[in-house]
Design an enzyme around this catalytic site. Structure first.
Site: not given
Ligand code: BGC
Length: 727
Positions: A277
């Protein structure tokens, strides 16, 4: 499907066995045909799969060490410039950047994308075909603008109502989440887009999520928190996976070798892309030895210097790096991302069809929880005046916030607009978004109060609505006996203190661009509600599995999103309830929830009969075939969600009172009757034995419970399972 088949090709070729074991409704013969076709397609792909492997290995062979290291992280993040994430381009080798977009309610970066109703609403539909249509539509919008990696779907299990991301997930039950995520991913990937199942694993609260160490025992992970991930990998052949922000049993998810290598890679045979993530790793050696491939959104930890140091320490070899790069490239090559132009602008012509998919998700997601004296549906010829209260009537929250949310666009239908359209010219609709006019509330034939709260990743919200909302609700309900409450949230909320004051209650989740249309249709009877709760809603936290097992006692949760990236000391979230989450807890402990899992009212009624359970004898085949008949006894067409639960009262180890193992959404005309069939596999009887380190099904008498909800069991029959098999 939980058998330990390592090879994805074999998994799909074994499509029939898979249907049996997952308790799907075999009566839906179209599904069977599709499975058959897929297994054939898979066989045909055996050749190309080798070609993919060869091509991937070839590319990796030609990469310099520098290039391999660079390939382990994305290129950057610049949301304003339309960059959430992408892999490194290597033009020398003809490898373009593979662009990514969020995800949970639609393709965030695609211009003019449809914002679909939240996926918790999809879960409320209990509709596998709709899940496929949802995934496919989102993916077509990704691909239209050249995004070939979708950063979704999310399948973290609903554990606490406060969870800021519940709206992005598929509810509290592993069977429901698994059986919906598989068609969703197939829909995405059959449109040529790689799906990224997320957030692996045990990311069930958002309160200082980087610091919230989920302390969960292995059985609980395997029975509750893993199944939807496993189904995504083994049954849907998902191309990518994203790890979570939180530590799991001490190690951050992306630094947790047990999670990524032992479980995901070795047990489930995942050979696709594992990405972190965004900004969620800390220790290069741990990340590299855990088996993670790609740091997102750019190299903060997997810098050249850090990777070289780990290489030099001997903790990893260049061959390990090759494997990481192969896992990134494999799905990209398989999905043709090296060969085709990434954008397919012709797909913009599919937007109208997507609007219809979005409307349909809206329709099937609405859950009618209370309908005193059949107040609903409203009769247009008898209702003269409707008053709408609460800001959410006009400034409708189309989605929760964070990565999932985006602007719903010009076609956005607010609740007010939906109700006006459905009410027609004869009915006067007045709106009071801010102030309450007690007079207006009293004079109206019907008062509708709209309630919501801020839900956003990186925060958990309160269990109670704010004082203003409750004041409005109380004031309106105290003068108008025909008050309808409409709740837009991704999870439960305190309602026990006011539920008796309202005549009707609708759970509407988040409607996206078009979903609100369904609310107007439902209020006036053009739509018969058919959604069922994919979560249990408690009377009070004290009654629940998470009470005392959630946040440190002194935490005061915020009302609004407080911003990103706050730091906090690490704290433990102990999953002391183990496998007894949601209805498993209430039913095992004999505690009554306010509204049970699987519950939802209809404008018609259904009767159930003729339950027949026959035992299977074939090795590897179904262990039981369950048949029953369902009839629509009313005078309106409607859809019933028939739920099959299994109970194992004779087992020596603790098991939940019952567990969902199958469901079927059946549309019936007035007076129509249909047979519903479920096939149960060995896995449906099994539990994870810590002692044996295996799944086990104990011989003995099991109960098959057929219900209209987890608390409304209509038919019941015992059946004996004789052999003892370990697998
Ligand atoms: C989230 C993810 C997301 C990523 C990109 C993160 O803050 O937890 O689910 O895909 O950002 O936007």
């Amino acid at each position: 499907m939980w058998f330990r088949w390592k090879n994805r090709g074999f998994m799909r070729a074994a499509g029939w066995a898979l249907m049996l074991a997952t308790g799907c409704v075999a009566a839906v013969s179209a599904d069977l045909e599709k499975e058959g076709q897929e297994s054939m397609e898979e066989e045909l792909k055996t050749g190309p799969r080798n070609v993919v492997e060869e091509r991937v290995s070839n590319l990796v062979r030609r990469m310099t060490l520098d290039e391999k290291i660079r390939y382990l992280a994305g290129t950057g993040f610049d949301f304003e410039a339309g960059l959430i994430g992408e892999t490194q381009p290597l033009p020398r080798l003809g490898i373009p950047a593979f662009r990514m977009t969020d995800a949970s309610q639609g393709s965030k970066l695609t211009k003019g994308a449809t914002l679909f109703p939240s996926t918790i609403g999809l879960a409320a539909s209990f509709d596998r075909e709709l899940a496929y249509a949802y995934g496919r539509a989102v993916a077509e919008e990704c691909r239209a603008d050249g995004f070939r990696i979708l950063l979704g779907p999310g399948v973290n299990i609903y554990r606490v109502p406060n969870g800021g991301r519940n709206f992005e997930y598929l509810g509290e039950d592993p069977c429901l989440a698994s059986q919906l995520v598989v068609p969703y991913i197939k829909g995405v990937q059959e449109a040529g887009v790689i799906a990224t199942v997320k957030h692996f694993a045990a990311n069930n609260c958002e309160y200082f999520r980087r610091s919230a160490n989920s302390v969960v025992d292995e059985r609980t992970l395997r029975e509750i928190y893993f199944p939807a991930f496993r189904a995504a990998i083994e049954e849907a052949g998902c191309g990518a996976l994203m790890t979570a922000y939180n530590p799991v049993n001490g190690d951050w998810a992306a630094e947790n070798r047990w999670l990524v290598t032992d479980i995901l890679r070795n047990e489930w045979g995942f050979d696709g892309l594992v990405m972190t993530d965004w900004w969620s790793i800390y220790d290069p050696e741990k990340v590299l030895t855990a088996g993670v491939d790609l740091e997102m959104p750019y190299a903060e930890i997997l810098t050249k210097e850090n990777v070289l140091a780990v290489l030099e320490s001997g903790k990893i070899t260049e061959a390990d790096l090759d494997e990481r790069v192969r896992c990134i490239l494999r799905p990209c090559v398989e999905f043709g991302l090296l060969d085709q132009p990434h954008a397919d602008p012709s797909l913009h012509s599919t937007w109208d069809a997507h609007a219809e998919v979005a409307r349909q998700i809206g329709r099937e997601s609405l859950v009618l929880l209370k309908n005193r004296n059949s107040l609903l549906p409203l009769d247009r010829s008898r209702v003269r005046r409707i008053a709408l209260f609460g800001k959410n009537a006009v400034e409708t929250s189309a989605s929760g916030g964070g990565a999932a949310g985006f602007e719903p666009g010009d076609a956005f239908v607010t609740y007010e607009a939906a109700i006006r359209a459905a009410a027609g010219e004869q009915v006067e609709v007045k709106v009071y978004p801010e102030h309450i006019s007690a007079e207006a509330a009293e004079e109206a034939d019907i008062a509708v109060v709209f309630l919501t709260m801020v839900e956003h990743e990186q925060m958990d919200r309160n269990f109670e609505f704010d004082e203003d909302s409750l004041y409005t609700l109380n004031r309106v309900a105290s003068v108008n006996p025909n008050t309808i409450a409409v709740v837009s949230l991704g999870g439960g909320v305190e309602m026990a203190s006011w539920i008796d004051d309202v005549a009707a209650l609708v759970y509407a989740w988040y409607p996206g661009t078009y979903g609100a249309t369904a609310l107007g249709e439902m209020l006036f009877g053009d739509l018969n509600p058919s959604g069922r709760l994919p979560i249990s809603i408690e009377k009070r936290p004290e009654d629940t599995h998470y009470f005392g097992n959630y946040l440190p006692e002194d935490v005061i949760l915020p009302r609004t999103f407080h911003g990103w990236d706050s730091k906090h000391e690490r704290f433990d979230v102990e999953y002391r309830e183990g496998i007894l989450t949601g209805y498993r807890w209430y039913d095992t402990r004999g505690i009554e929830p306010l509204f049970p899992f699987g519950f939802g009212l209809s404008y018609t009624s259904f009767s159930y009969g003729d339950l027949m359970v026959t035992t299977g004898s074939e090795k590897g085949g179904p262990v039981a075939r369950v048949r029953l008949r369902v009839r629509n006894d009313g005078d309106r067409a409607g859809a019933e969600v028939v739920q099959l639960y299994v109970s194992d009262p004779e087992c020596d180890v603790r098991r939940p009172a019952k567990e969902l193992k199958g469901f079927a959404r059946i549309a019936l005309e007035p007076g129509e009757e249909r047979e519903v069939e479920f096939l149960l596999g060995l896995q449906d009887l099994s539990y994870w034995s810590d002692a044996a380190g295996q799944w086990m099904a104990d011989p003995g008498t099991f109960e098959i419970l057929i219900g209209a909800s987890s608390r409304d069991i209509r038919l019941q029959a015992p059946f004996r399972y004789e052999s003892r098999e370990l697998y």
